[in-house]
Write a protein that holds these residues in place. Sequence first.
Motif, mmCIF file in Angstrom:
data_model
loop_
_atom_site.group_PDB
_atom_site.id
_atom_site.type_symbol
_atom_site.label_atom_id
_atom_site.label_comp_id
_atom_site.label_asym_id
_atom_site.label_seq_id
_atom_site.Cartn_x
_atom_site.Cartn_y
_atom_site.Cartn_z
ATOM 1 N N GLN A 142 36.611 32.026 39.069
ATOM 2 C CA GLN A 142 37.171 33.306 39.468
ATOM 3 C C GLN A 142 38.202 33.792 38.453
ATOM 4 N N THR A 143 38.969 32.853 37.899
ATOM 5 C CA THR A 143 39.940 33.224 36.877
ATOM 6 C C THR A 143 39.244 33.747 35.633
ATOM 7 N N ASN A 144 38.163 33.092 35.226
ATOM 8 C CA ASN A 144 37.391 33.576 34.081
ATOM 9 C C ASN A 144 36.841 34.975 34.335
ATOM 10 N N GLN A 145 36.375 35.220 35.558
ATOM 11 C CA GLN A 145 35.879 36.547 35.913
ATOM 12 C C GLN A 145 37.000 37.584 35.804
ATOM 13 N N THR A 146 38.183 37.225 36.291
ATOM 14 C CA THR A 146 39.327 38.136 36.247
ATOM 15 C C THR A 146 39.723 38.458 34.811
ATOM 16 N N ILE A 147 39.719 37.440 33.965
ATOM 17 C CA ILE A 147 40.081 37.626 32.557
ATOM 18 C C ILE A 147 39.030 38.459 31.829
ATOM 19 N N GLY A 148 37.759 38.281 32.207
ATOM 20 C CA GLY A 148 36.663 38.969 31.530
ATOM 21 C C GLY A 148 35.831 38.055 30.665
#
Length: 306
Positions: A142-148
Amino acid sequence: MSGNRSQVIIQSKRPPLSSAAPVKVTTPSSVNYHFTRQCNYKCGFCFHTAITSFVLPIEEAKRGLRLLKEAGMKKINFSGGEPFLQQKGAFLGELVQYCKQELQLPSVSIVSNGSMIKEAWFQKYGEFVDILAISCDSFDEQTNQTIGRAQRGKSHVENLYKIQSWCKKYRVAFKINSVINTFNVHEDMTENITGLNPVRWKVFQCLLIEGENTGENSLREAEKFVITDQEFQDFLDRHQSIKCLVPESNQKMRFLDCRAGRKDPSKSILDVGVQEAIKFSGFDEKMFFKRGGKYVWSKADMKLSW
């Protein structure tokens, strides 16, 4: 190879001068070659955004690499953008093979997000690569998704582990790059980094570059990703047990910030030659060595157990 062409960032050293040699000559011992700005990820802090889709023809790229070798280059690092995007990795493959077979460079490395790498590429070109660095900012999807740093429906972390196994199988030294920002600064990555066992874990502090990820004409707005120096130091302290960790604070990264907080391109080495182009590179020799720019580059010298 810059301007509206591909971008080269020179990390070099000046040899001691004798009394008979009053003119200083810079040797580009280590070079980062950003041959494309295109990328399939949208990392919110990226400071090398796709403002152009230009890529040099392969023979011109090789000519530039030969000029750099003749000027003293010993290490080349291919980056982007995402270097595997061009011709699905075939363009990059031809360049790494050329650098090893024709130019006989001691070290050839790549920085990639890993999303487009296939095992078939390792089978064909793995022997010509010393180090493959994969960018991974979090072990939480989810953090990777948030970062892009992600593609819809695909796990960046699972892919990272897969590439690590291919690196071991095809004898390529495995490295990880992480950008520490507001969304991952409190994460503890010790267990995963230890398990992946990279030869180097390069940890960057999120950096603002005018015209790239901040400012009126930028394609990114990275201000919300910026952390304080103390937050970055707290992250480093939390991971101090990891021996392969190599920190890159904003102070150390200022060699990229060549002029007034921007990355202004020099003249092209294809037009004016290497030494003339270096005059405009803003290179900081002391910072190059301070930030650990010189290390064991060749996998033949790493004494790795494959």
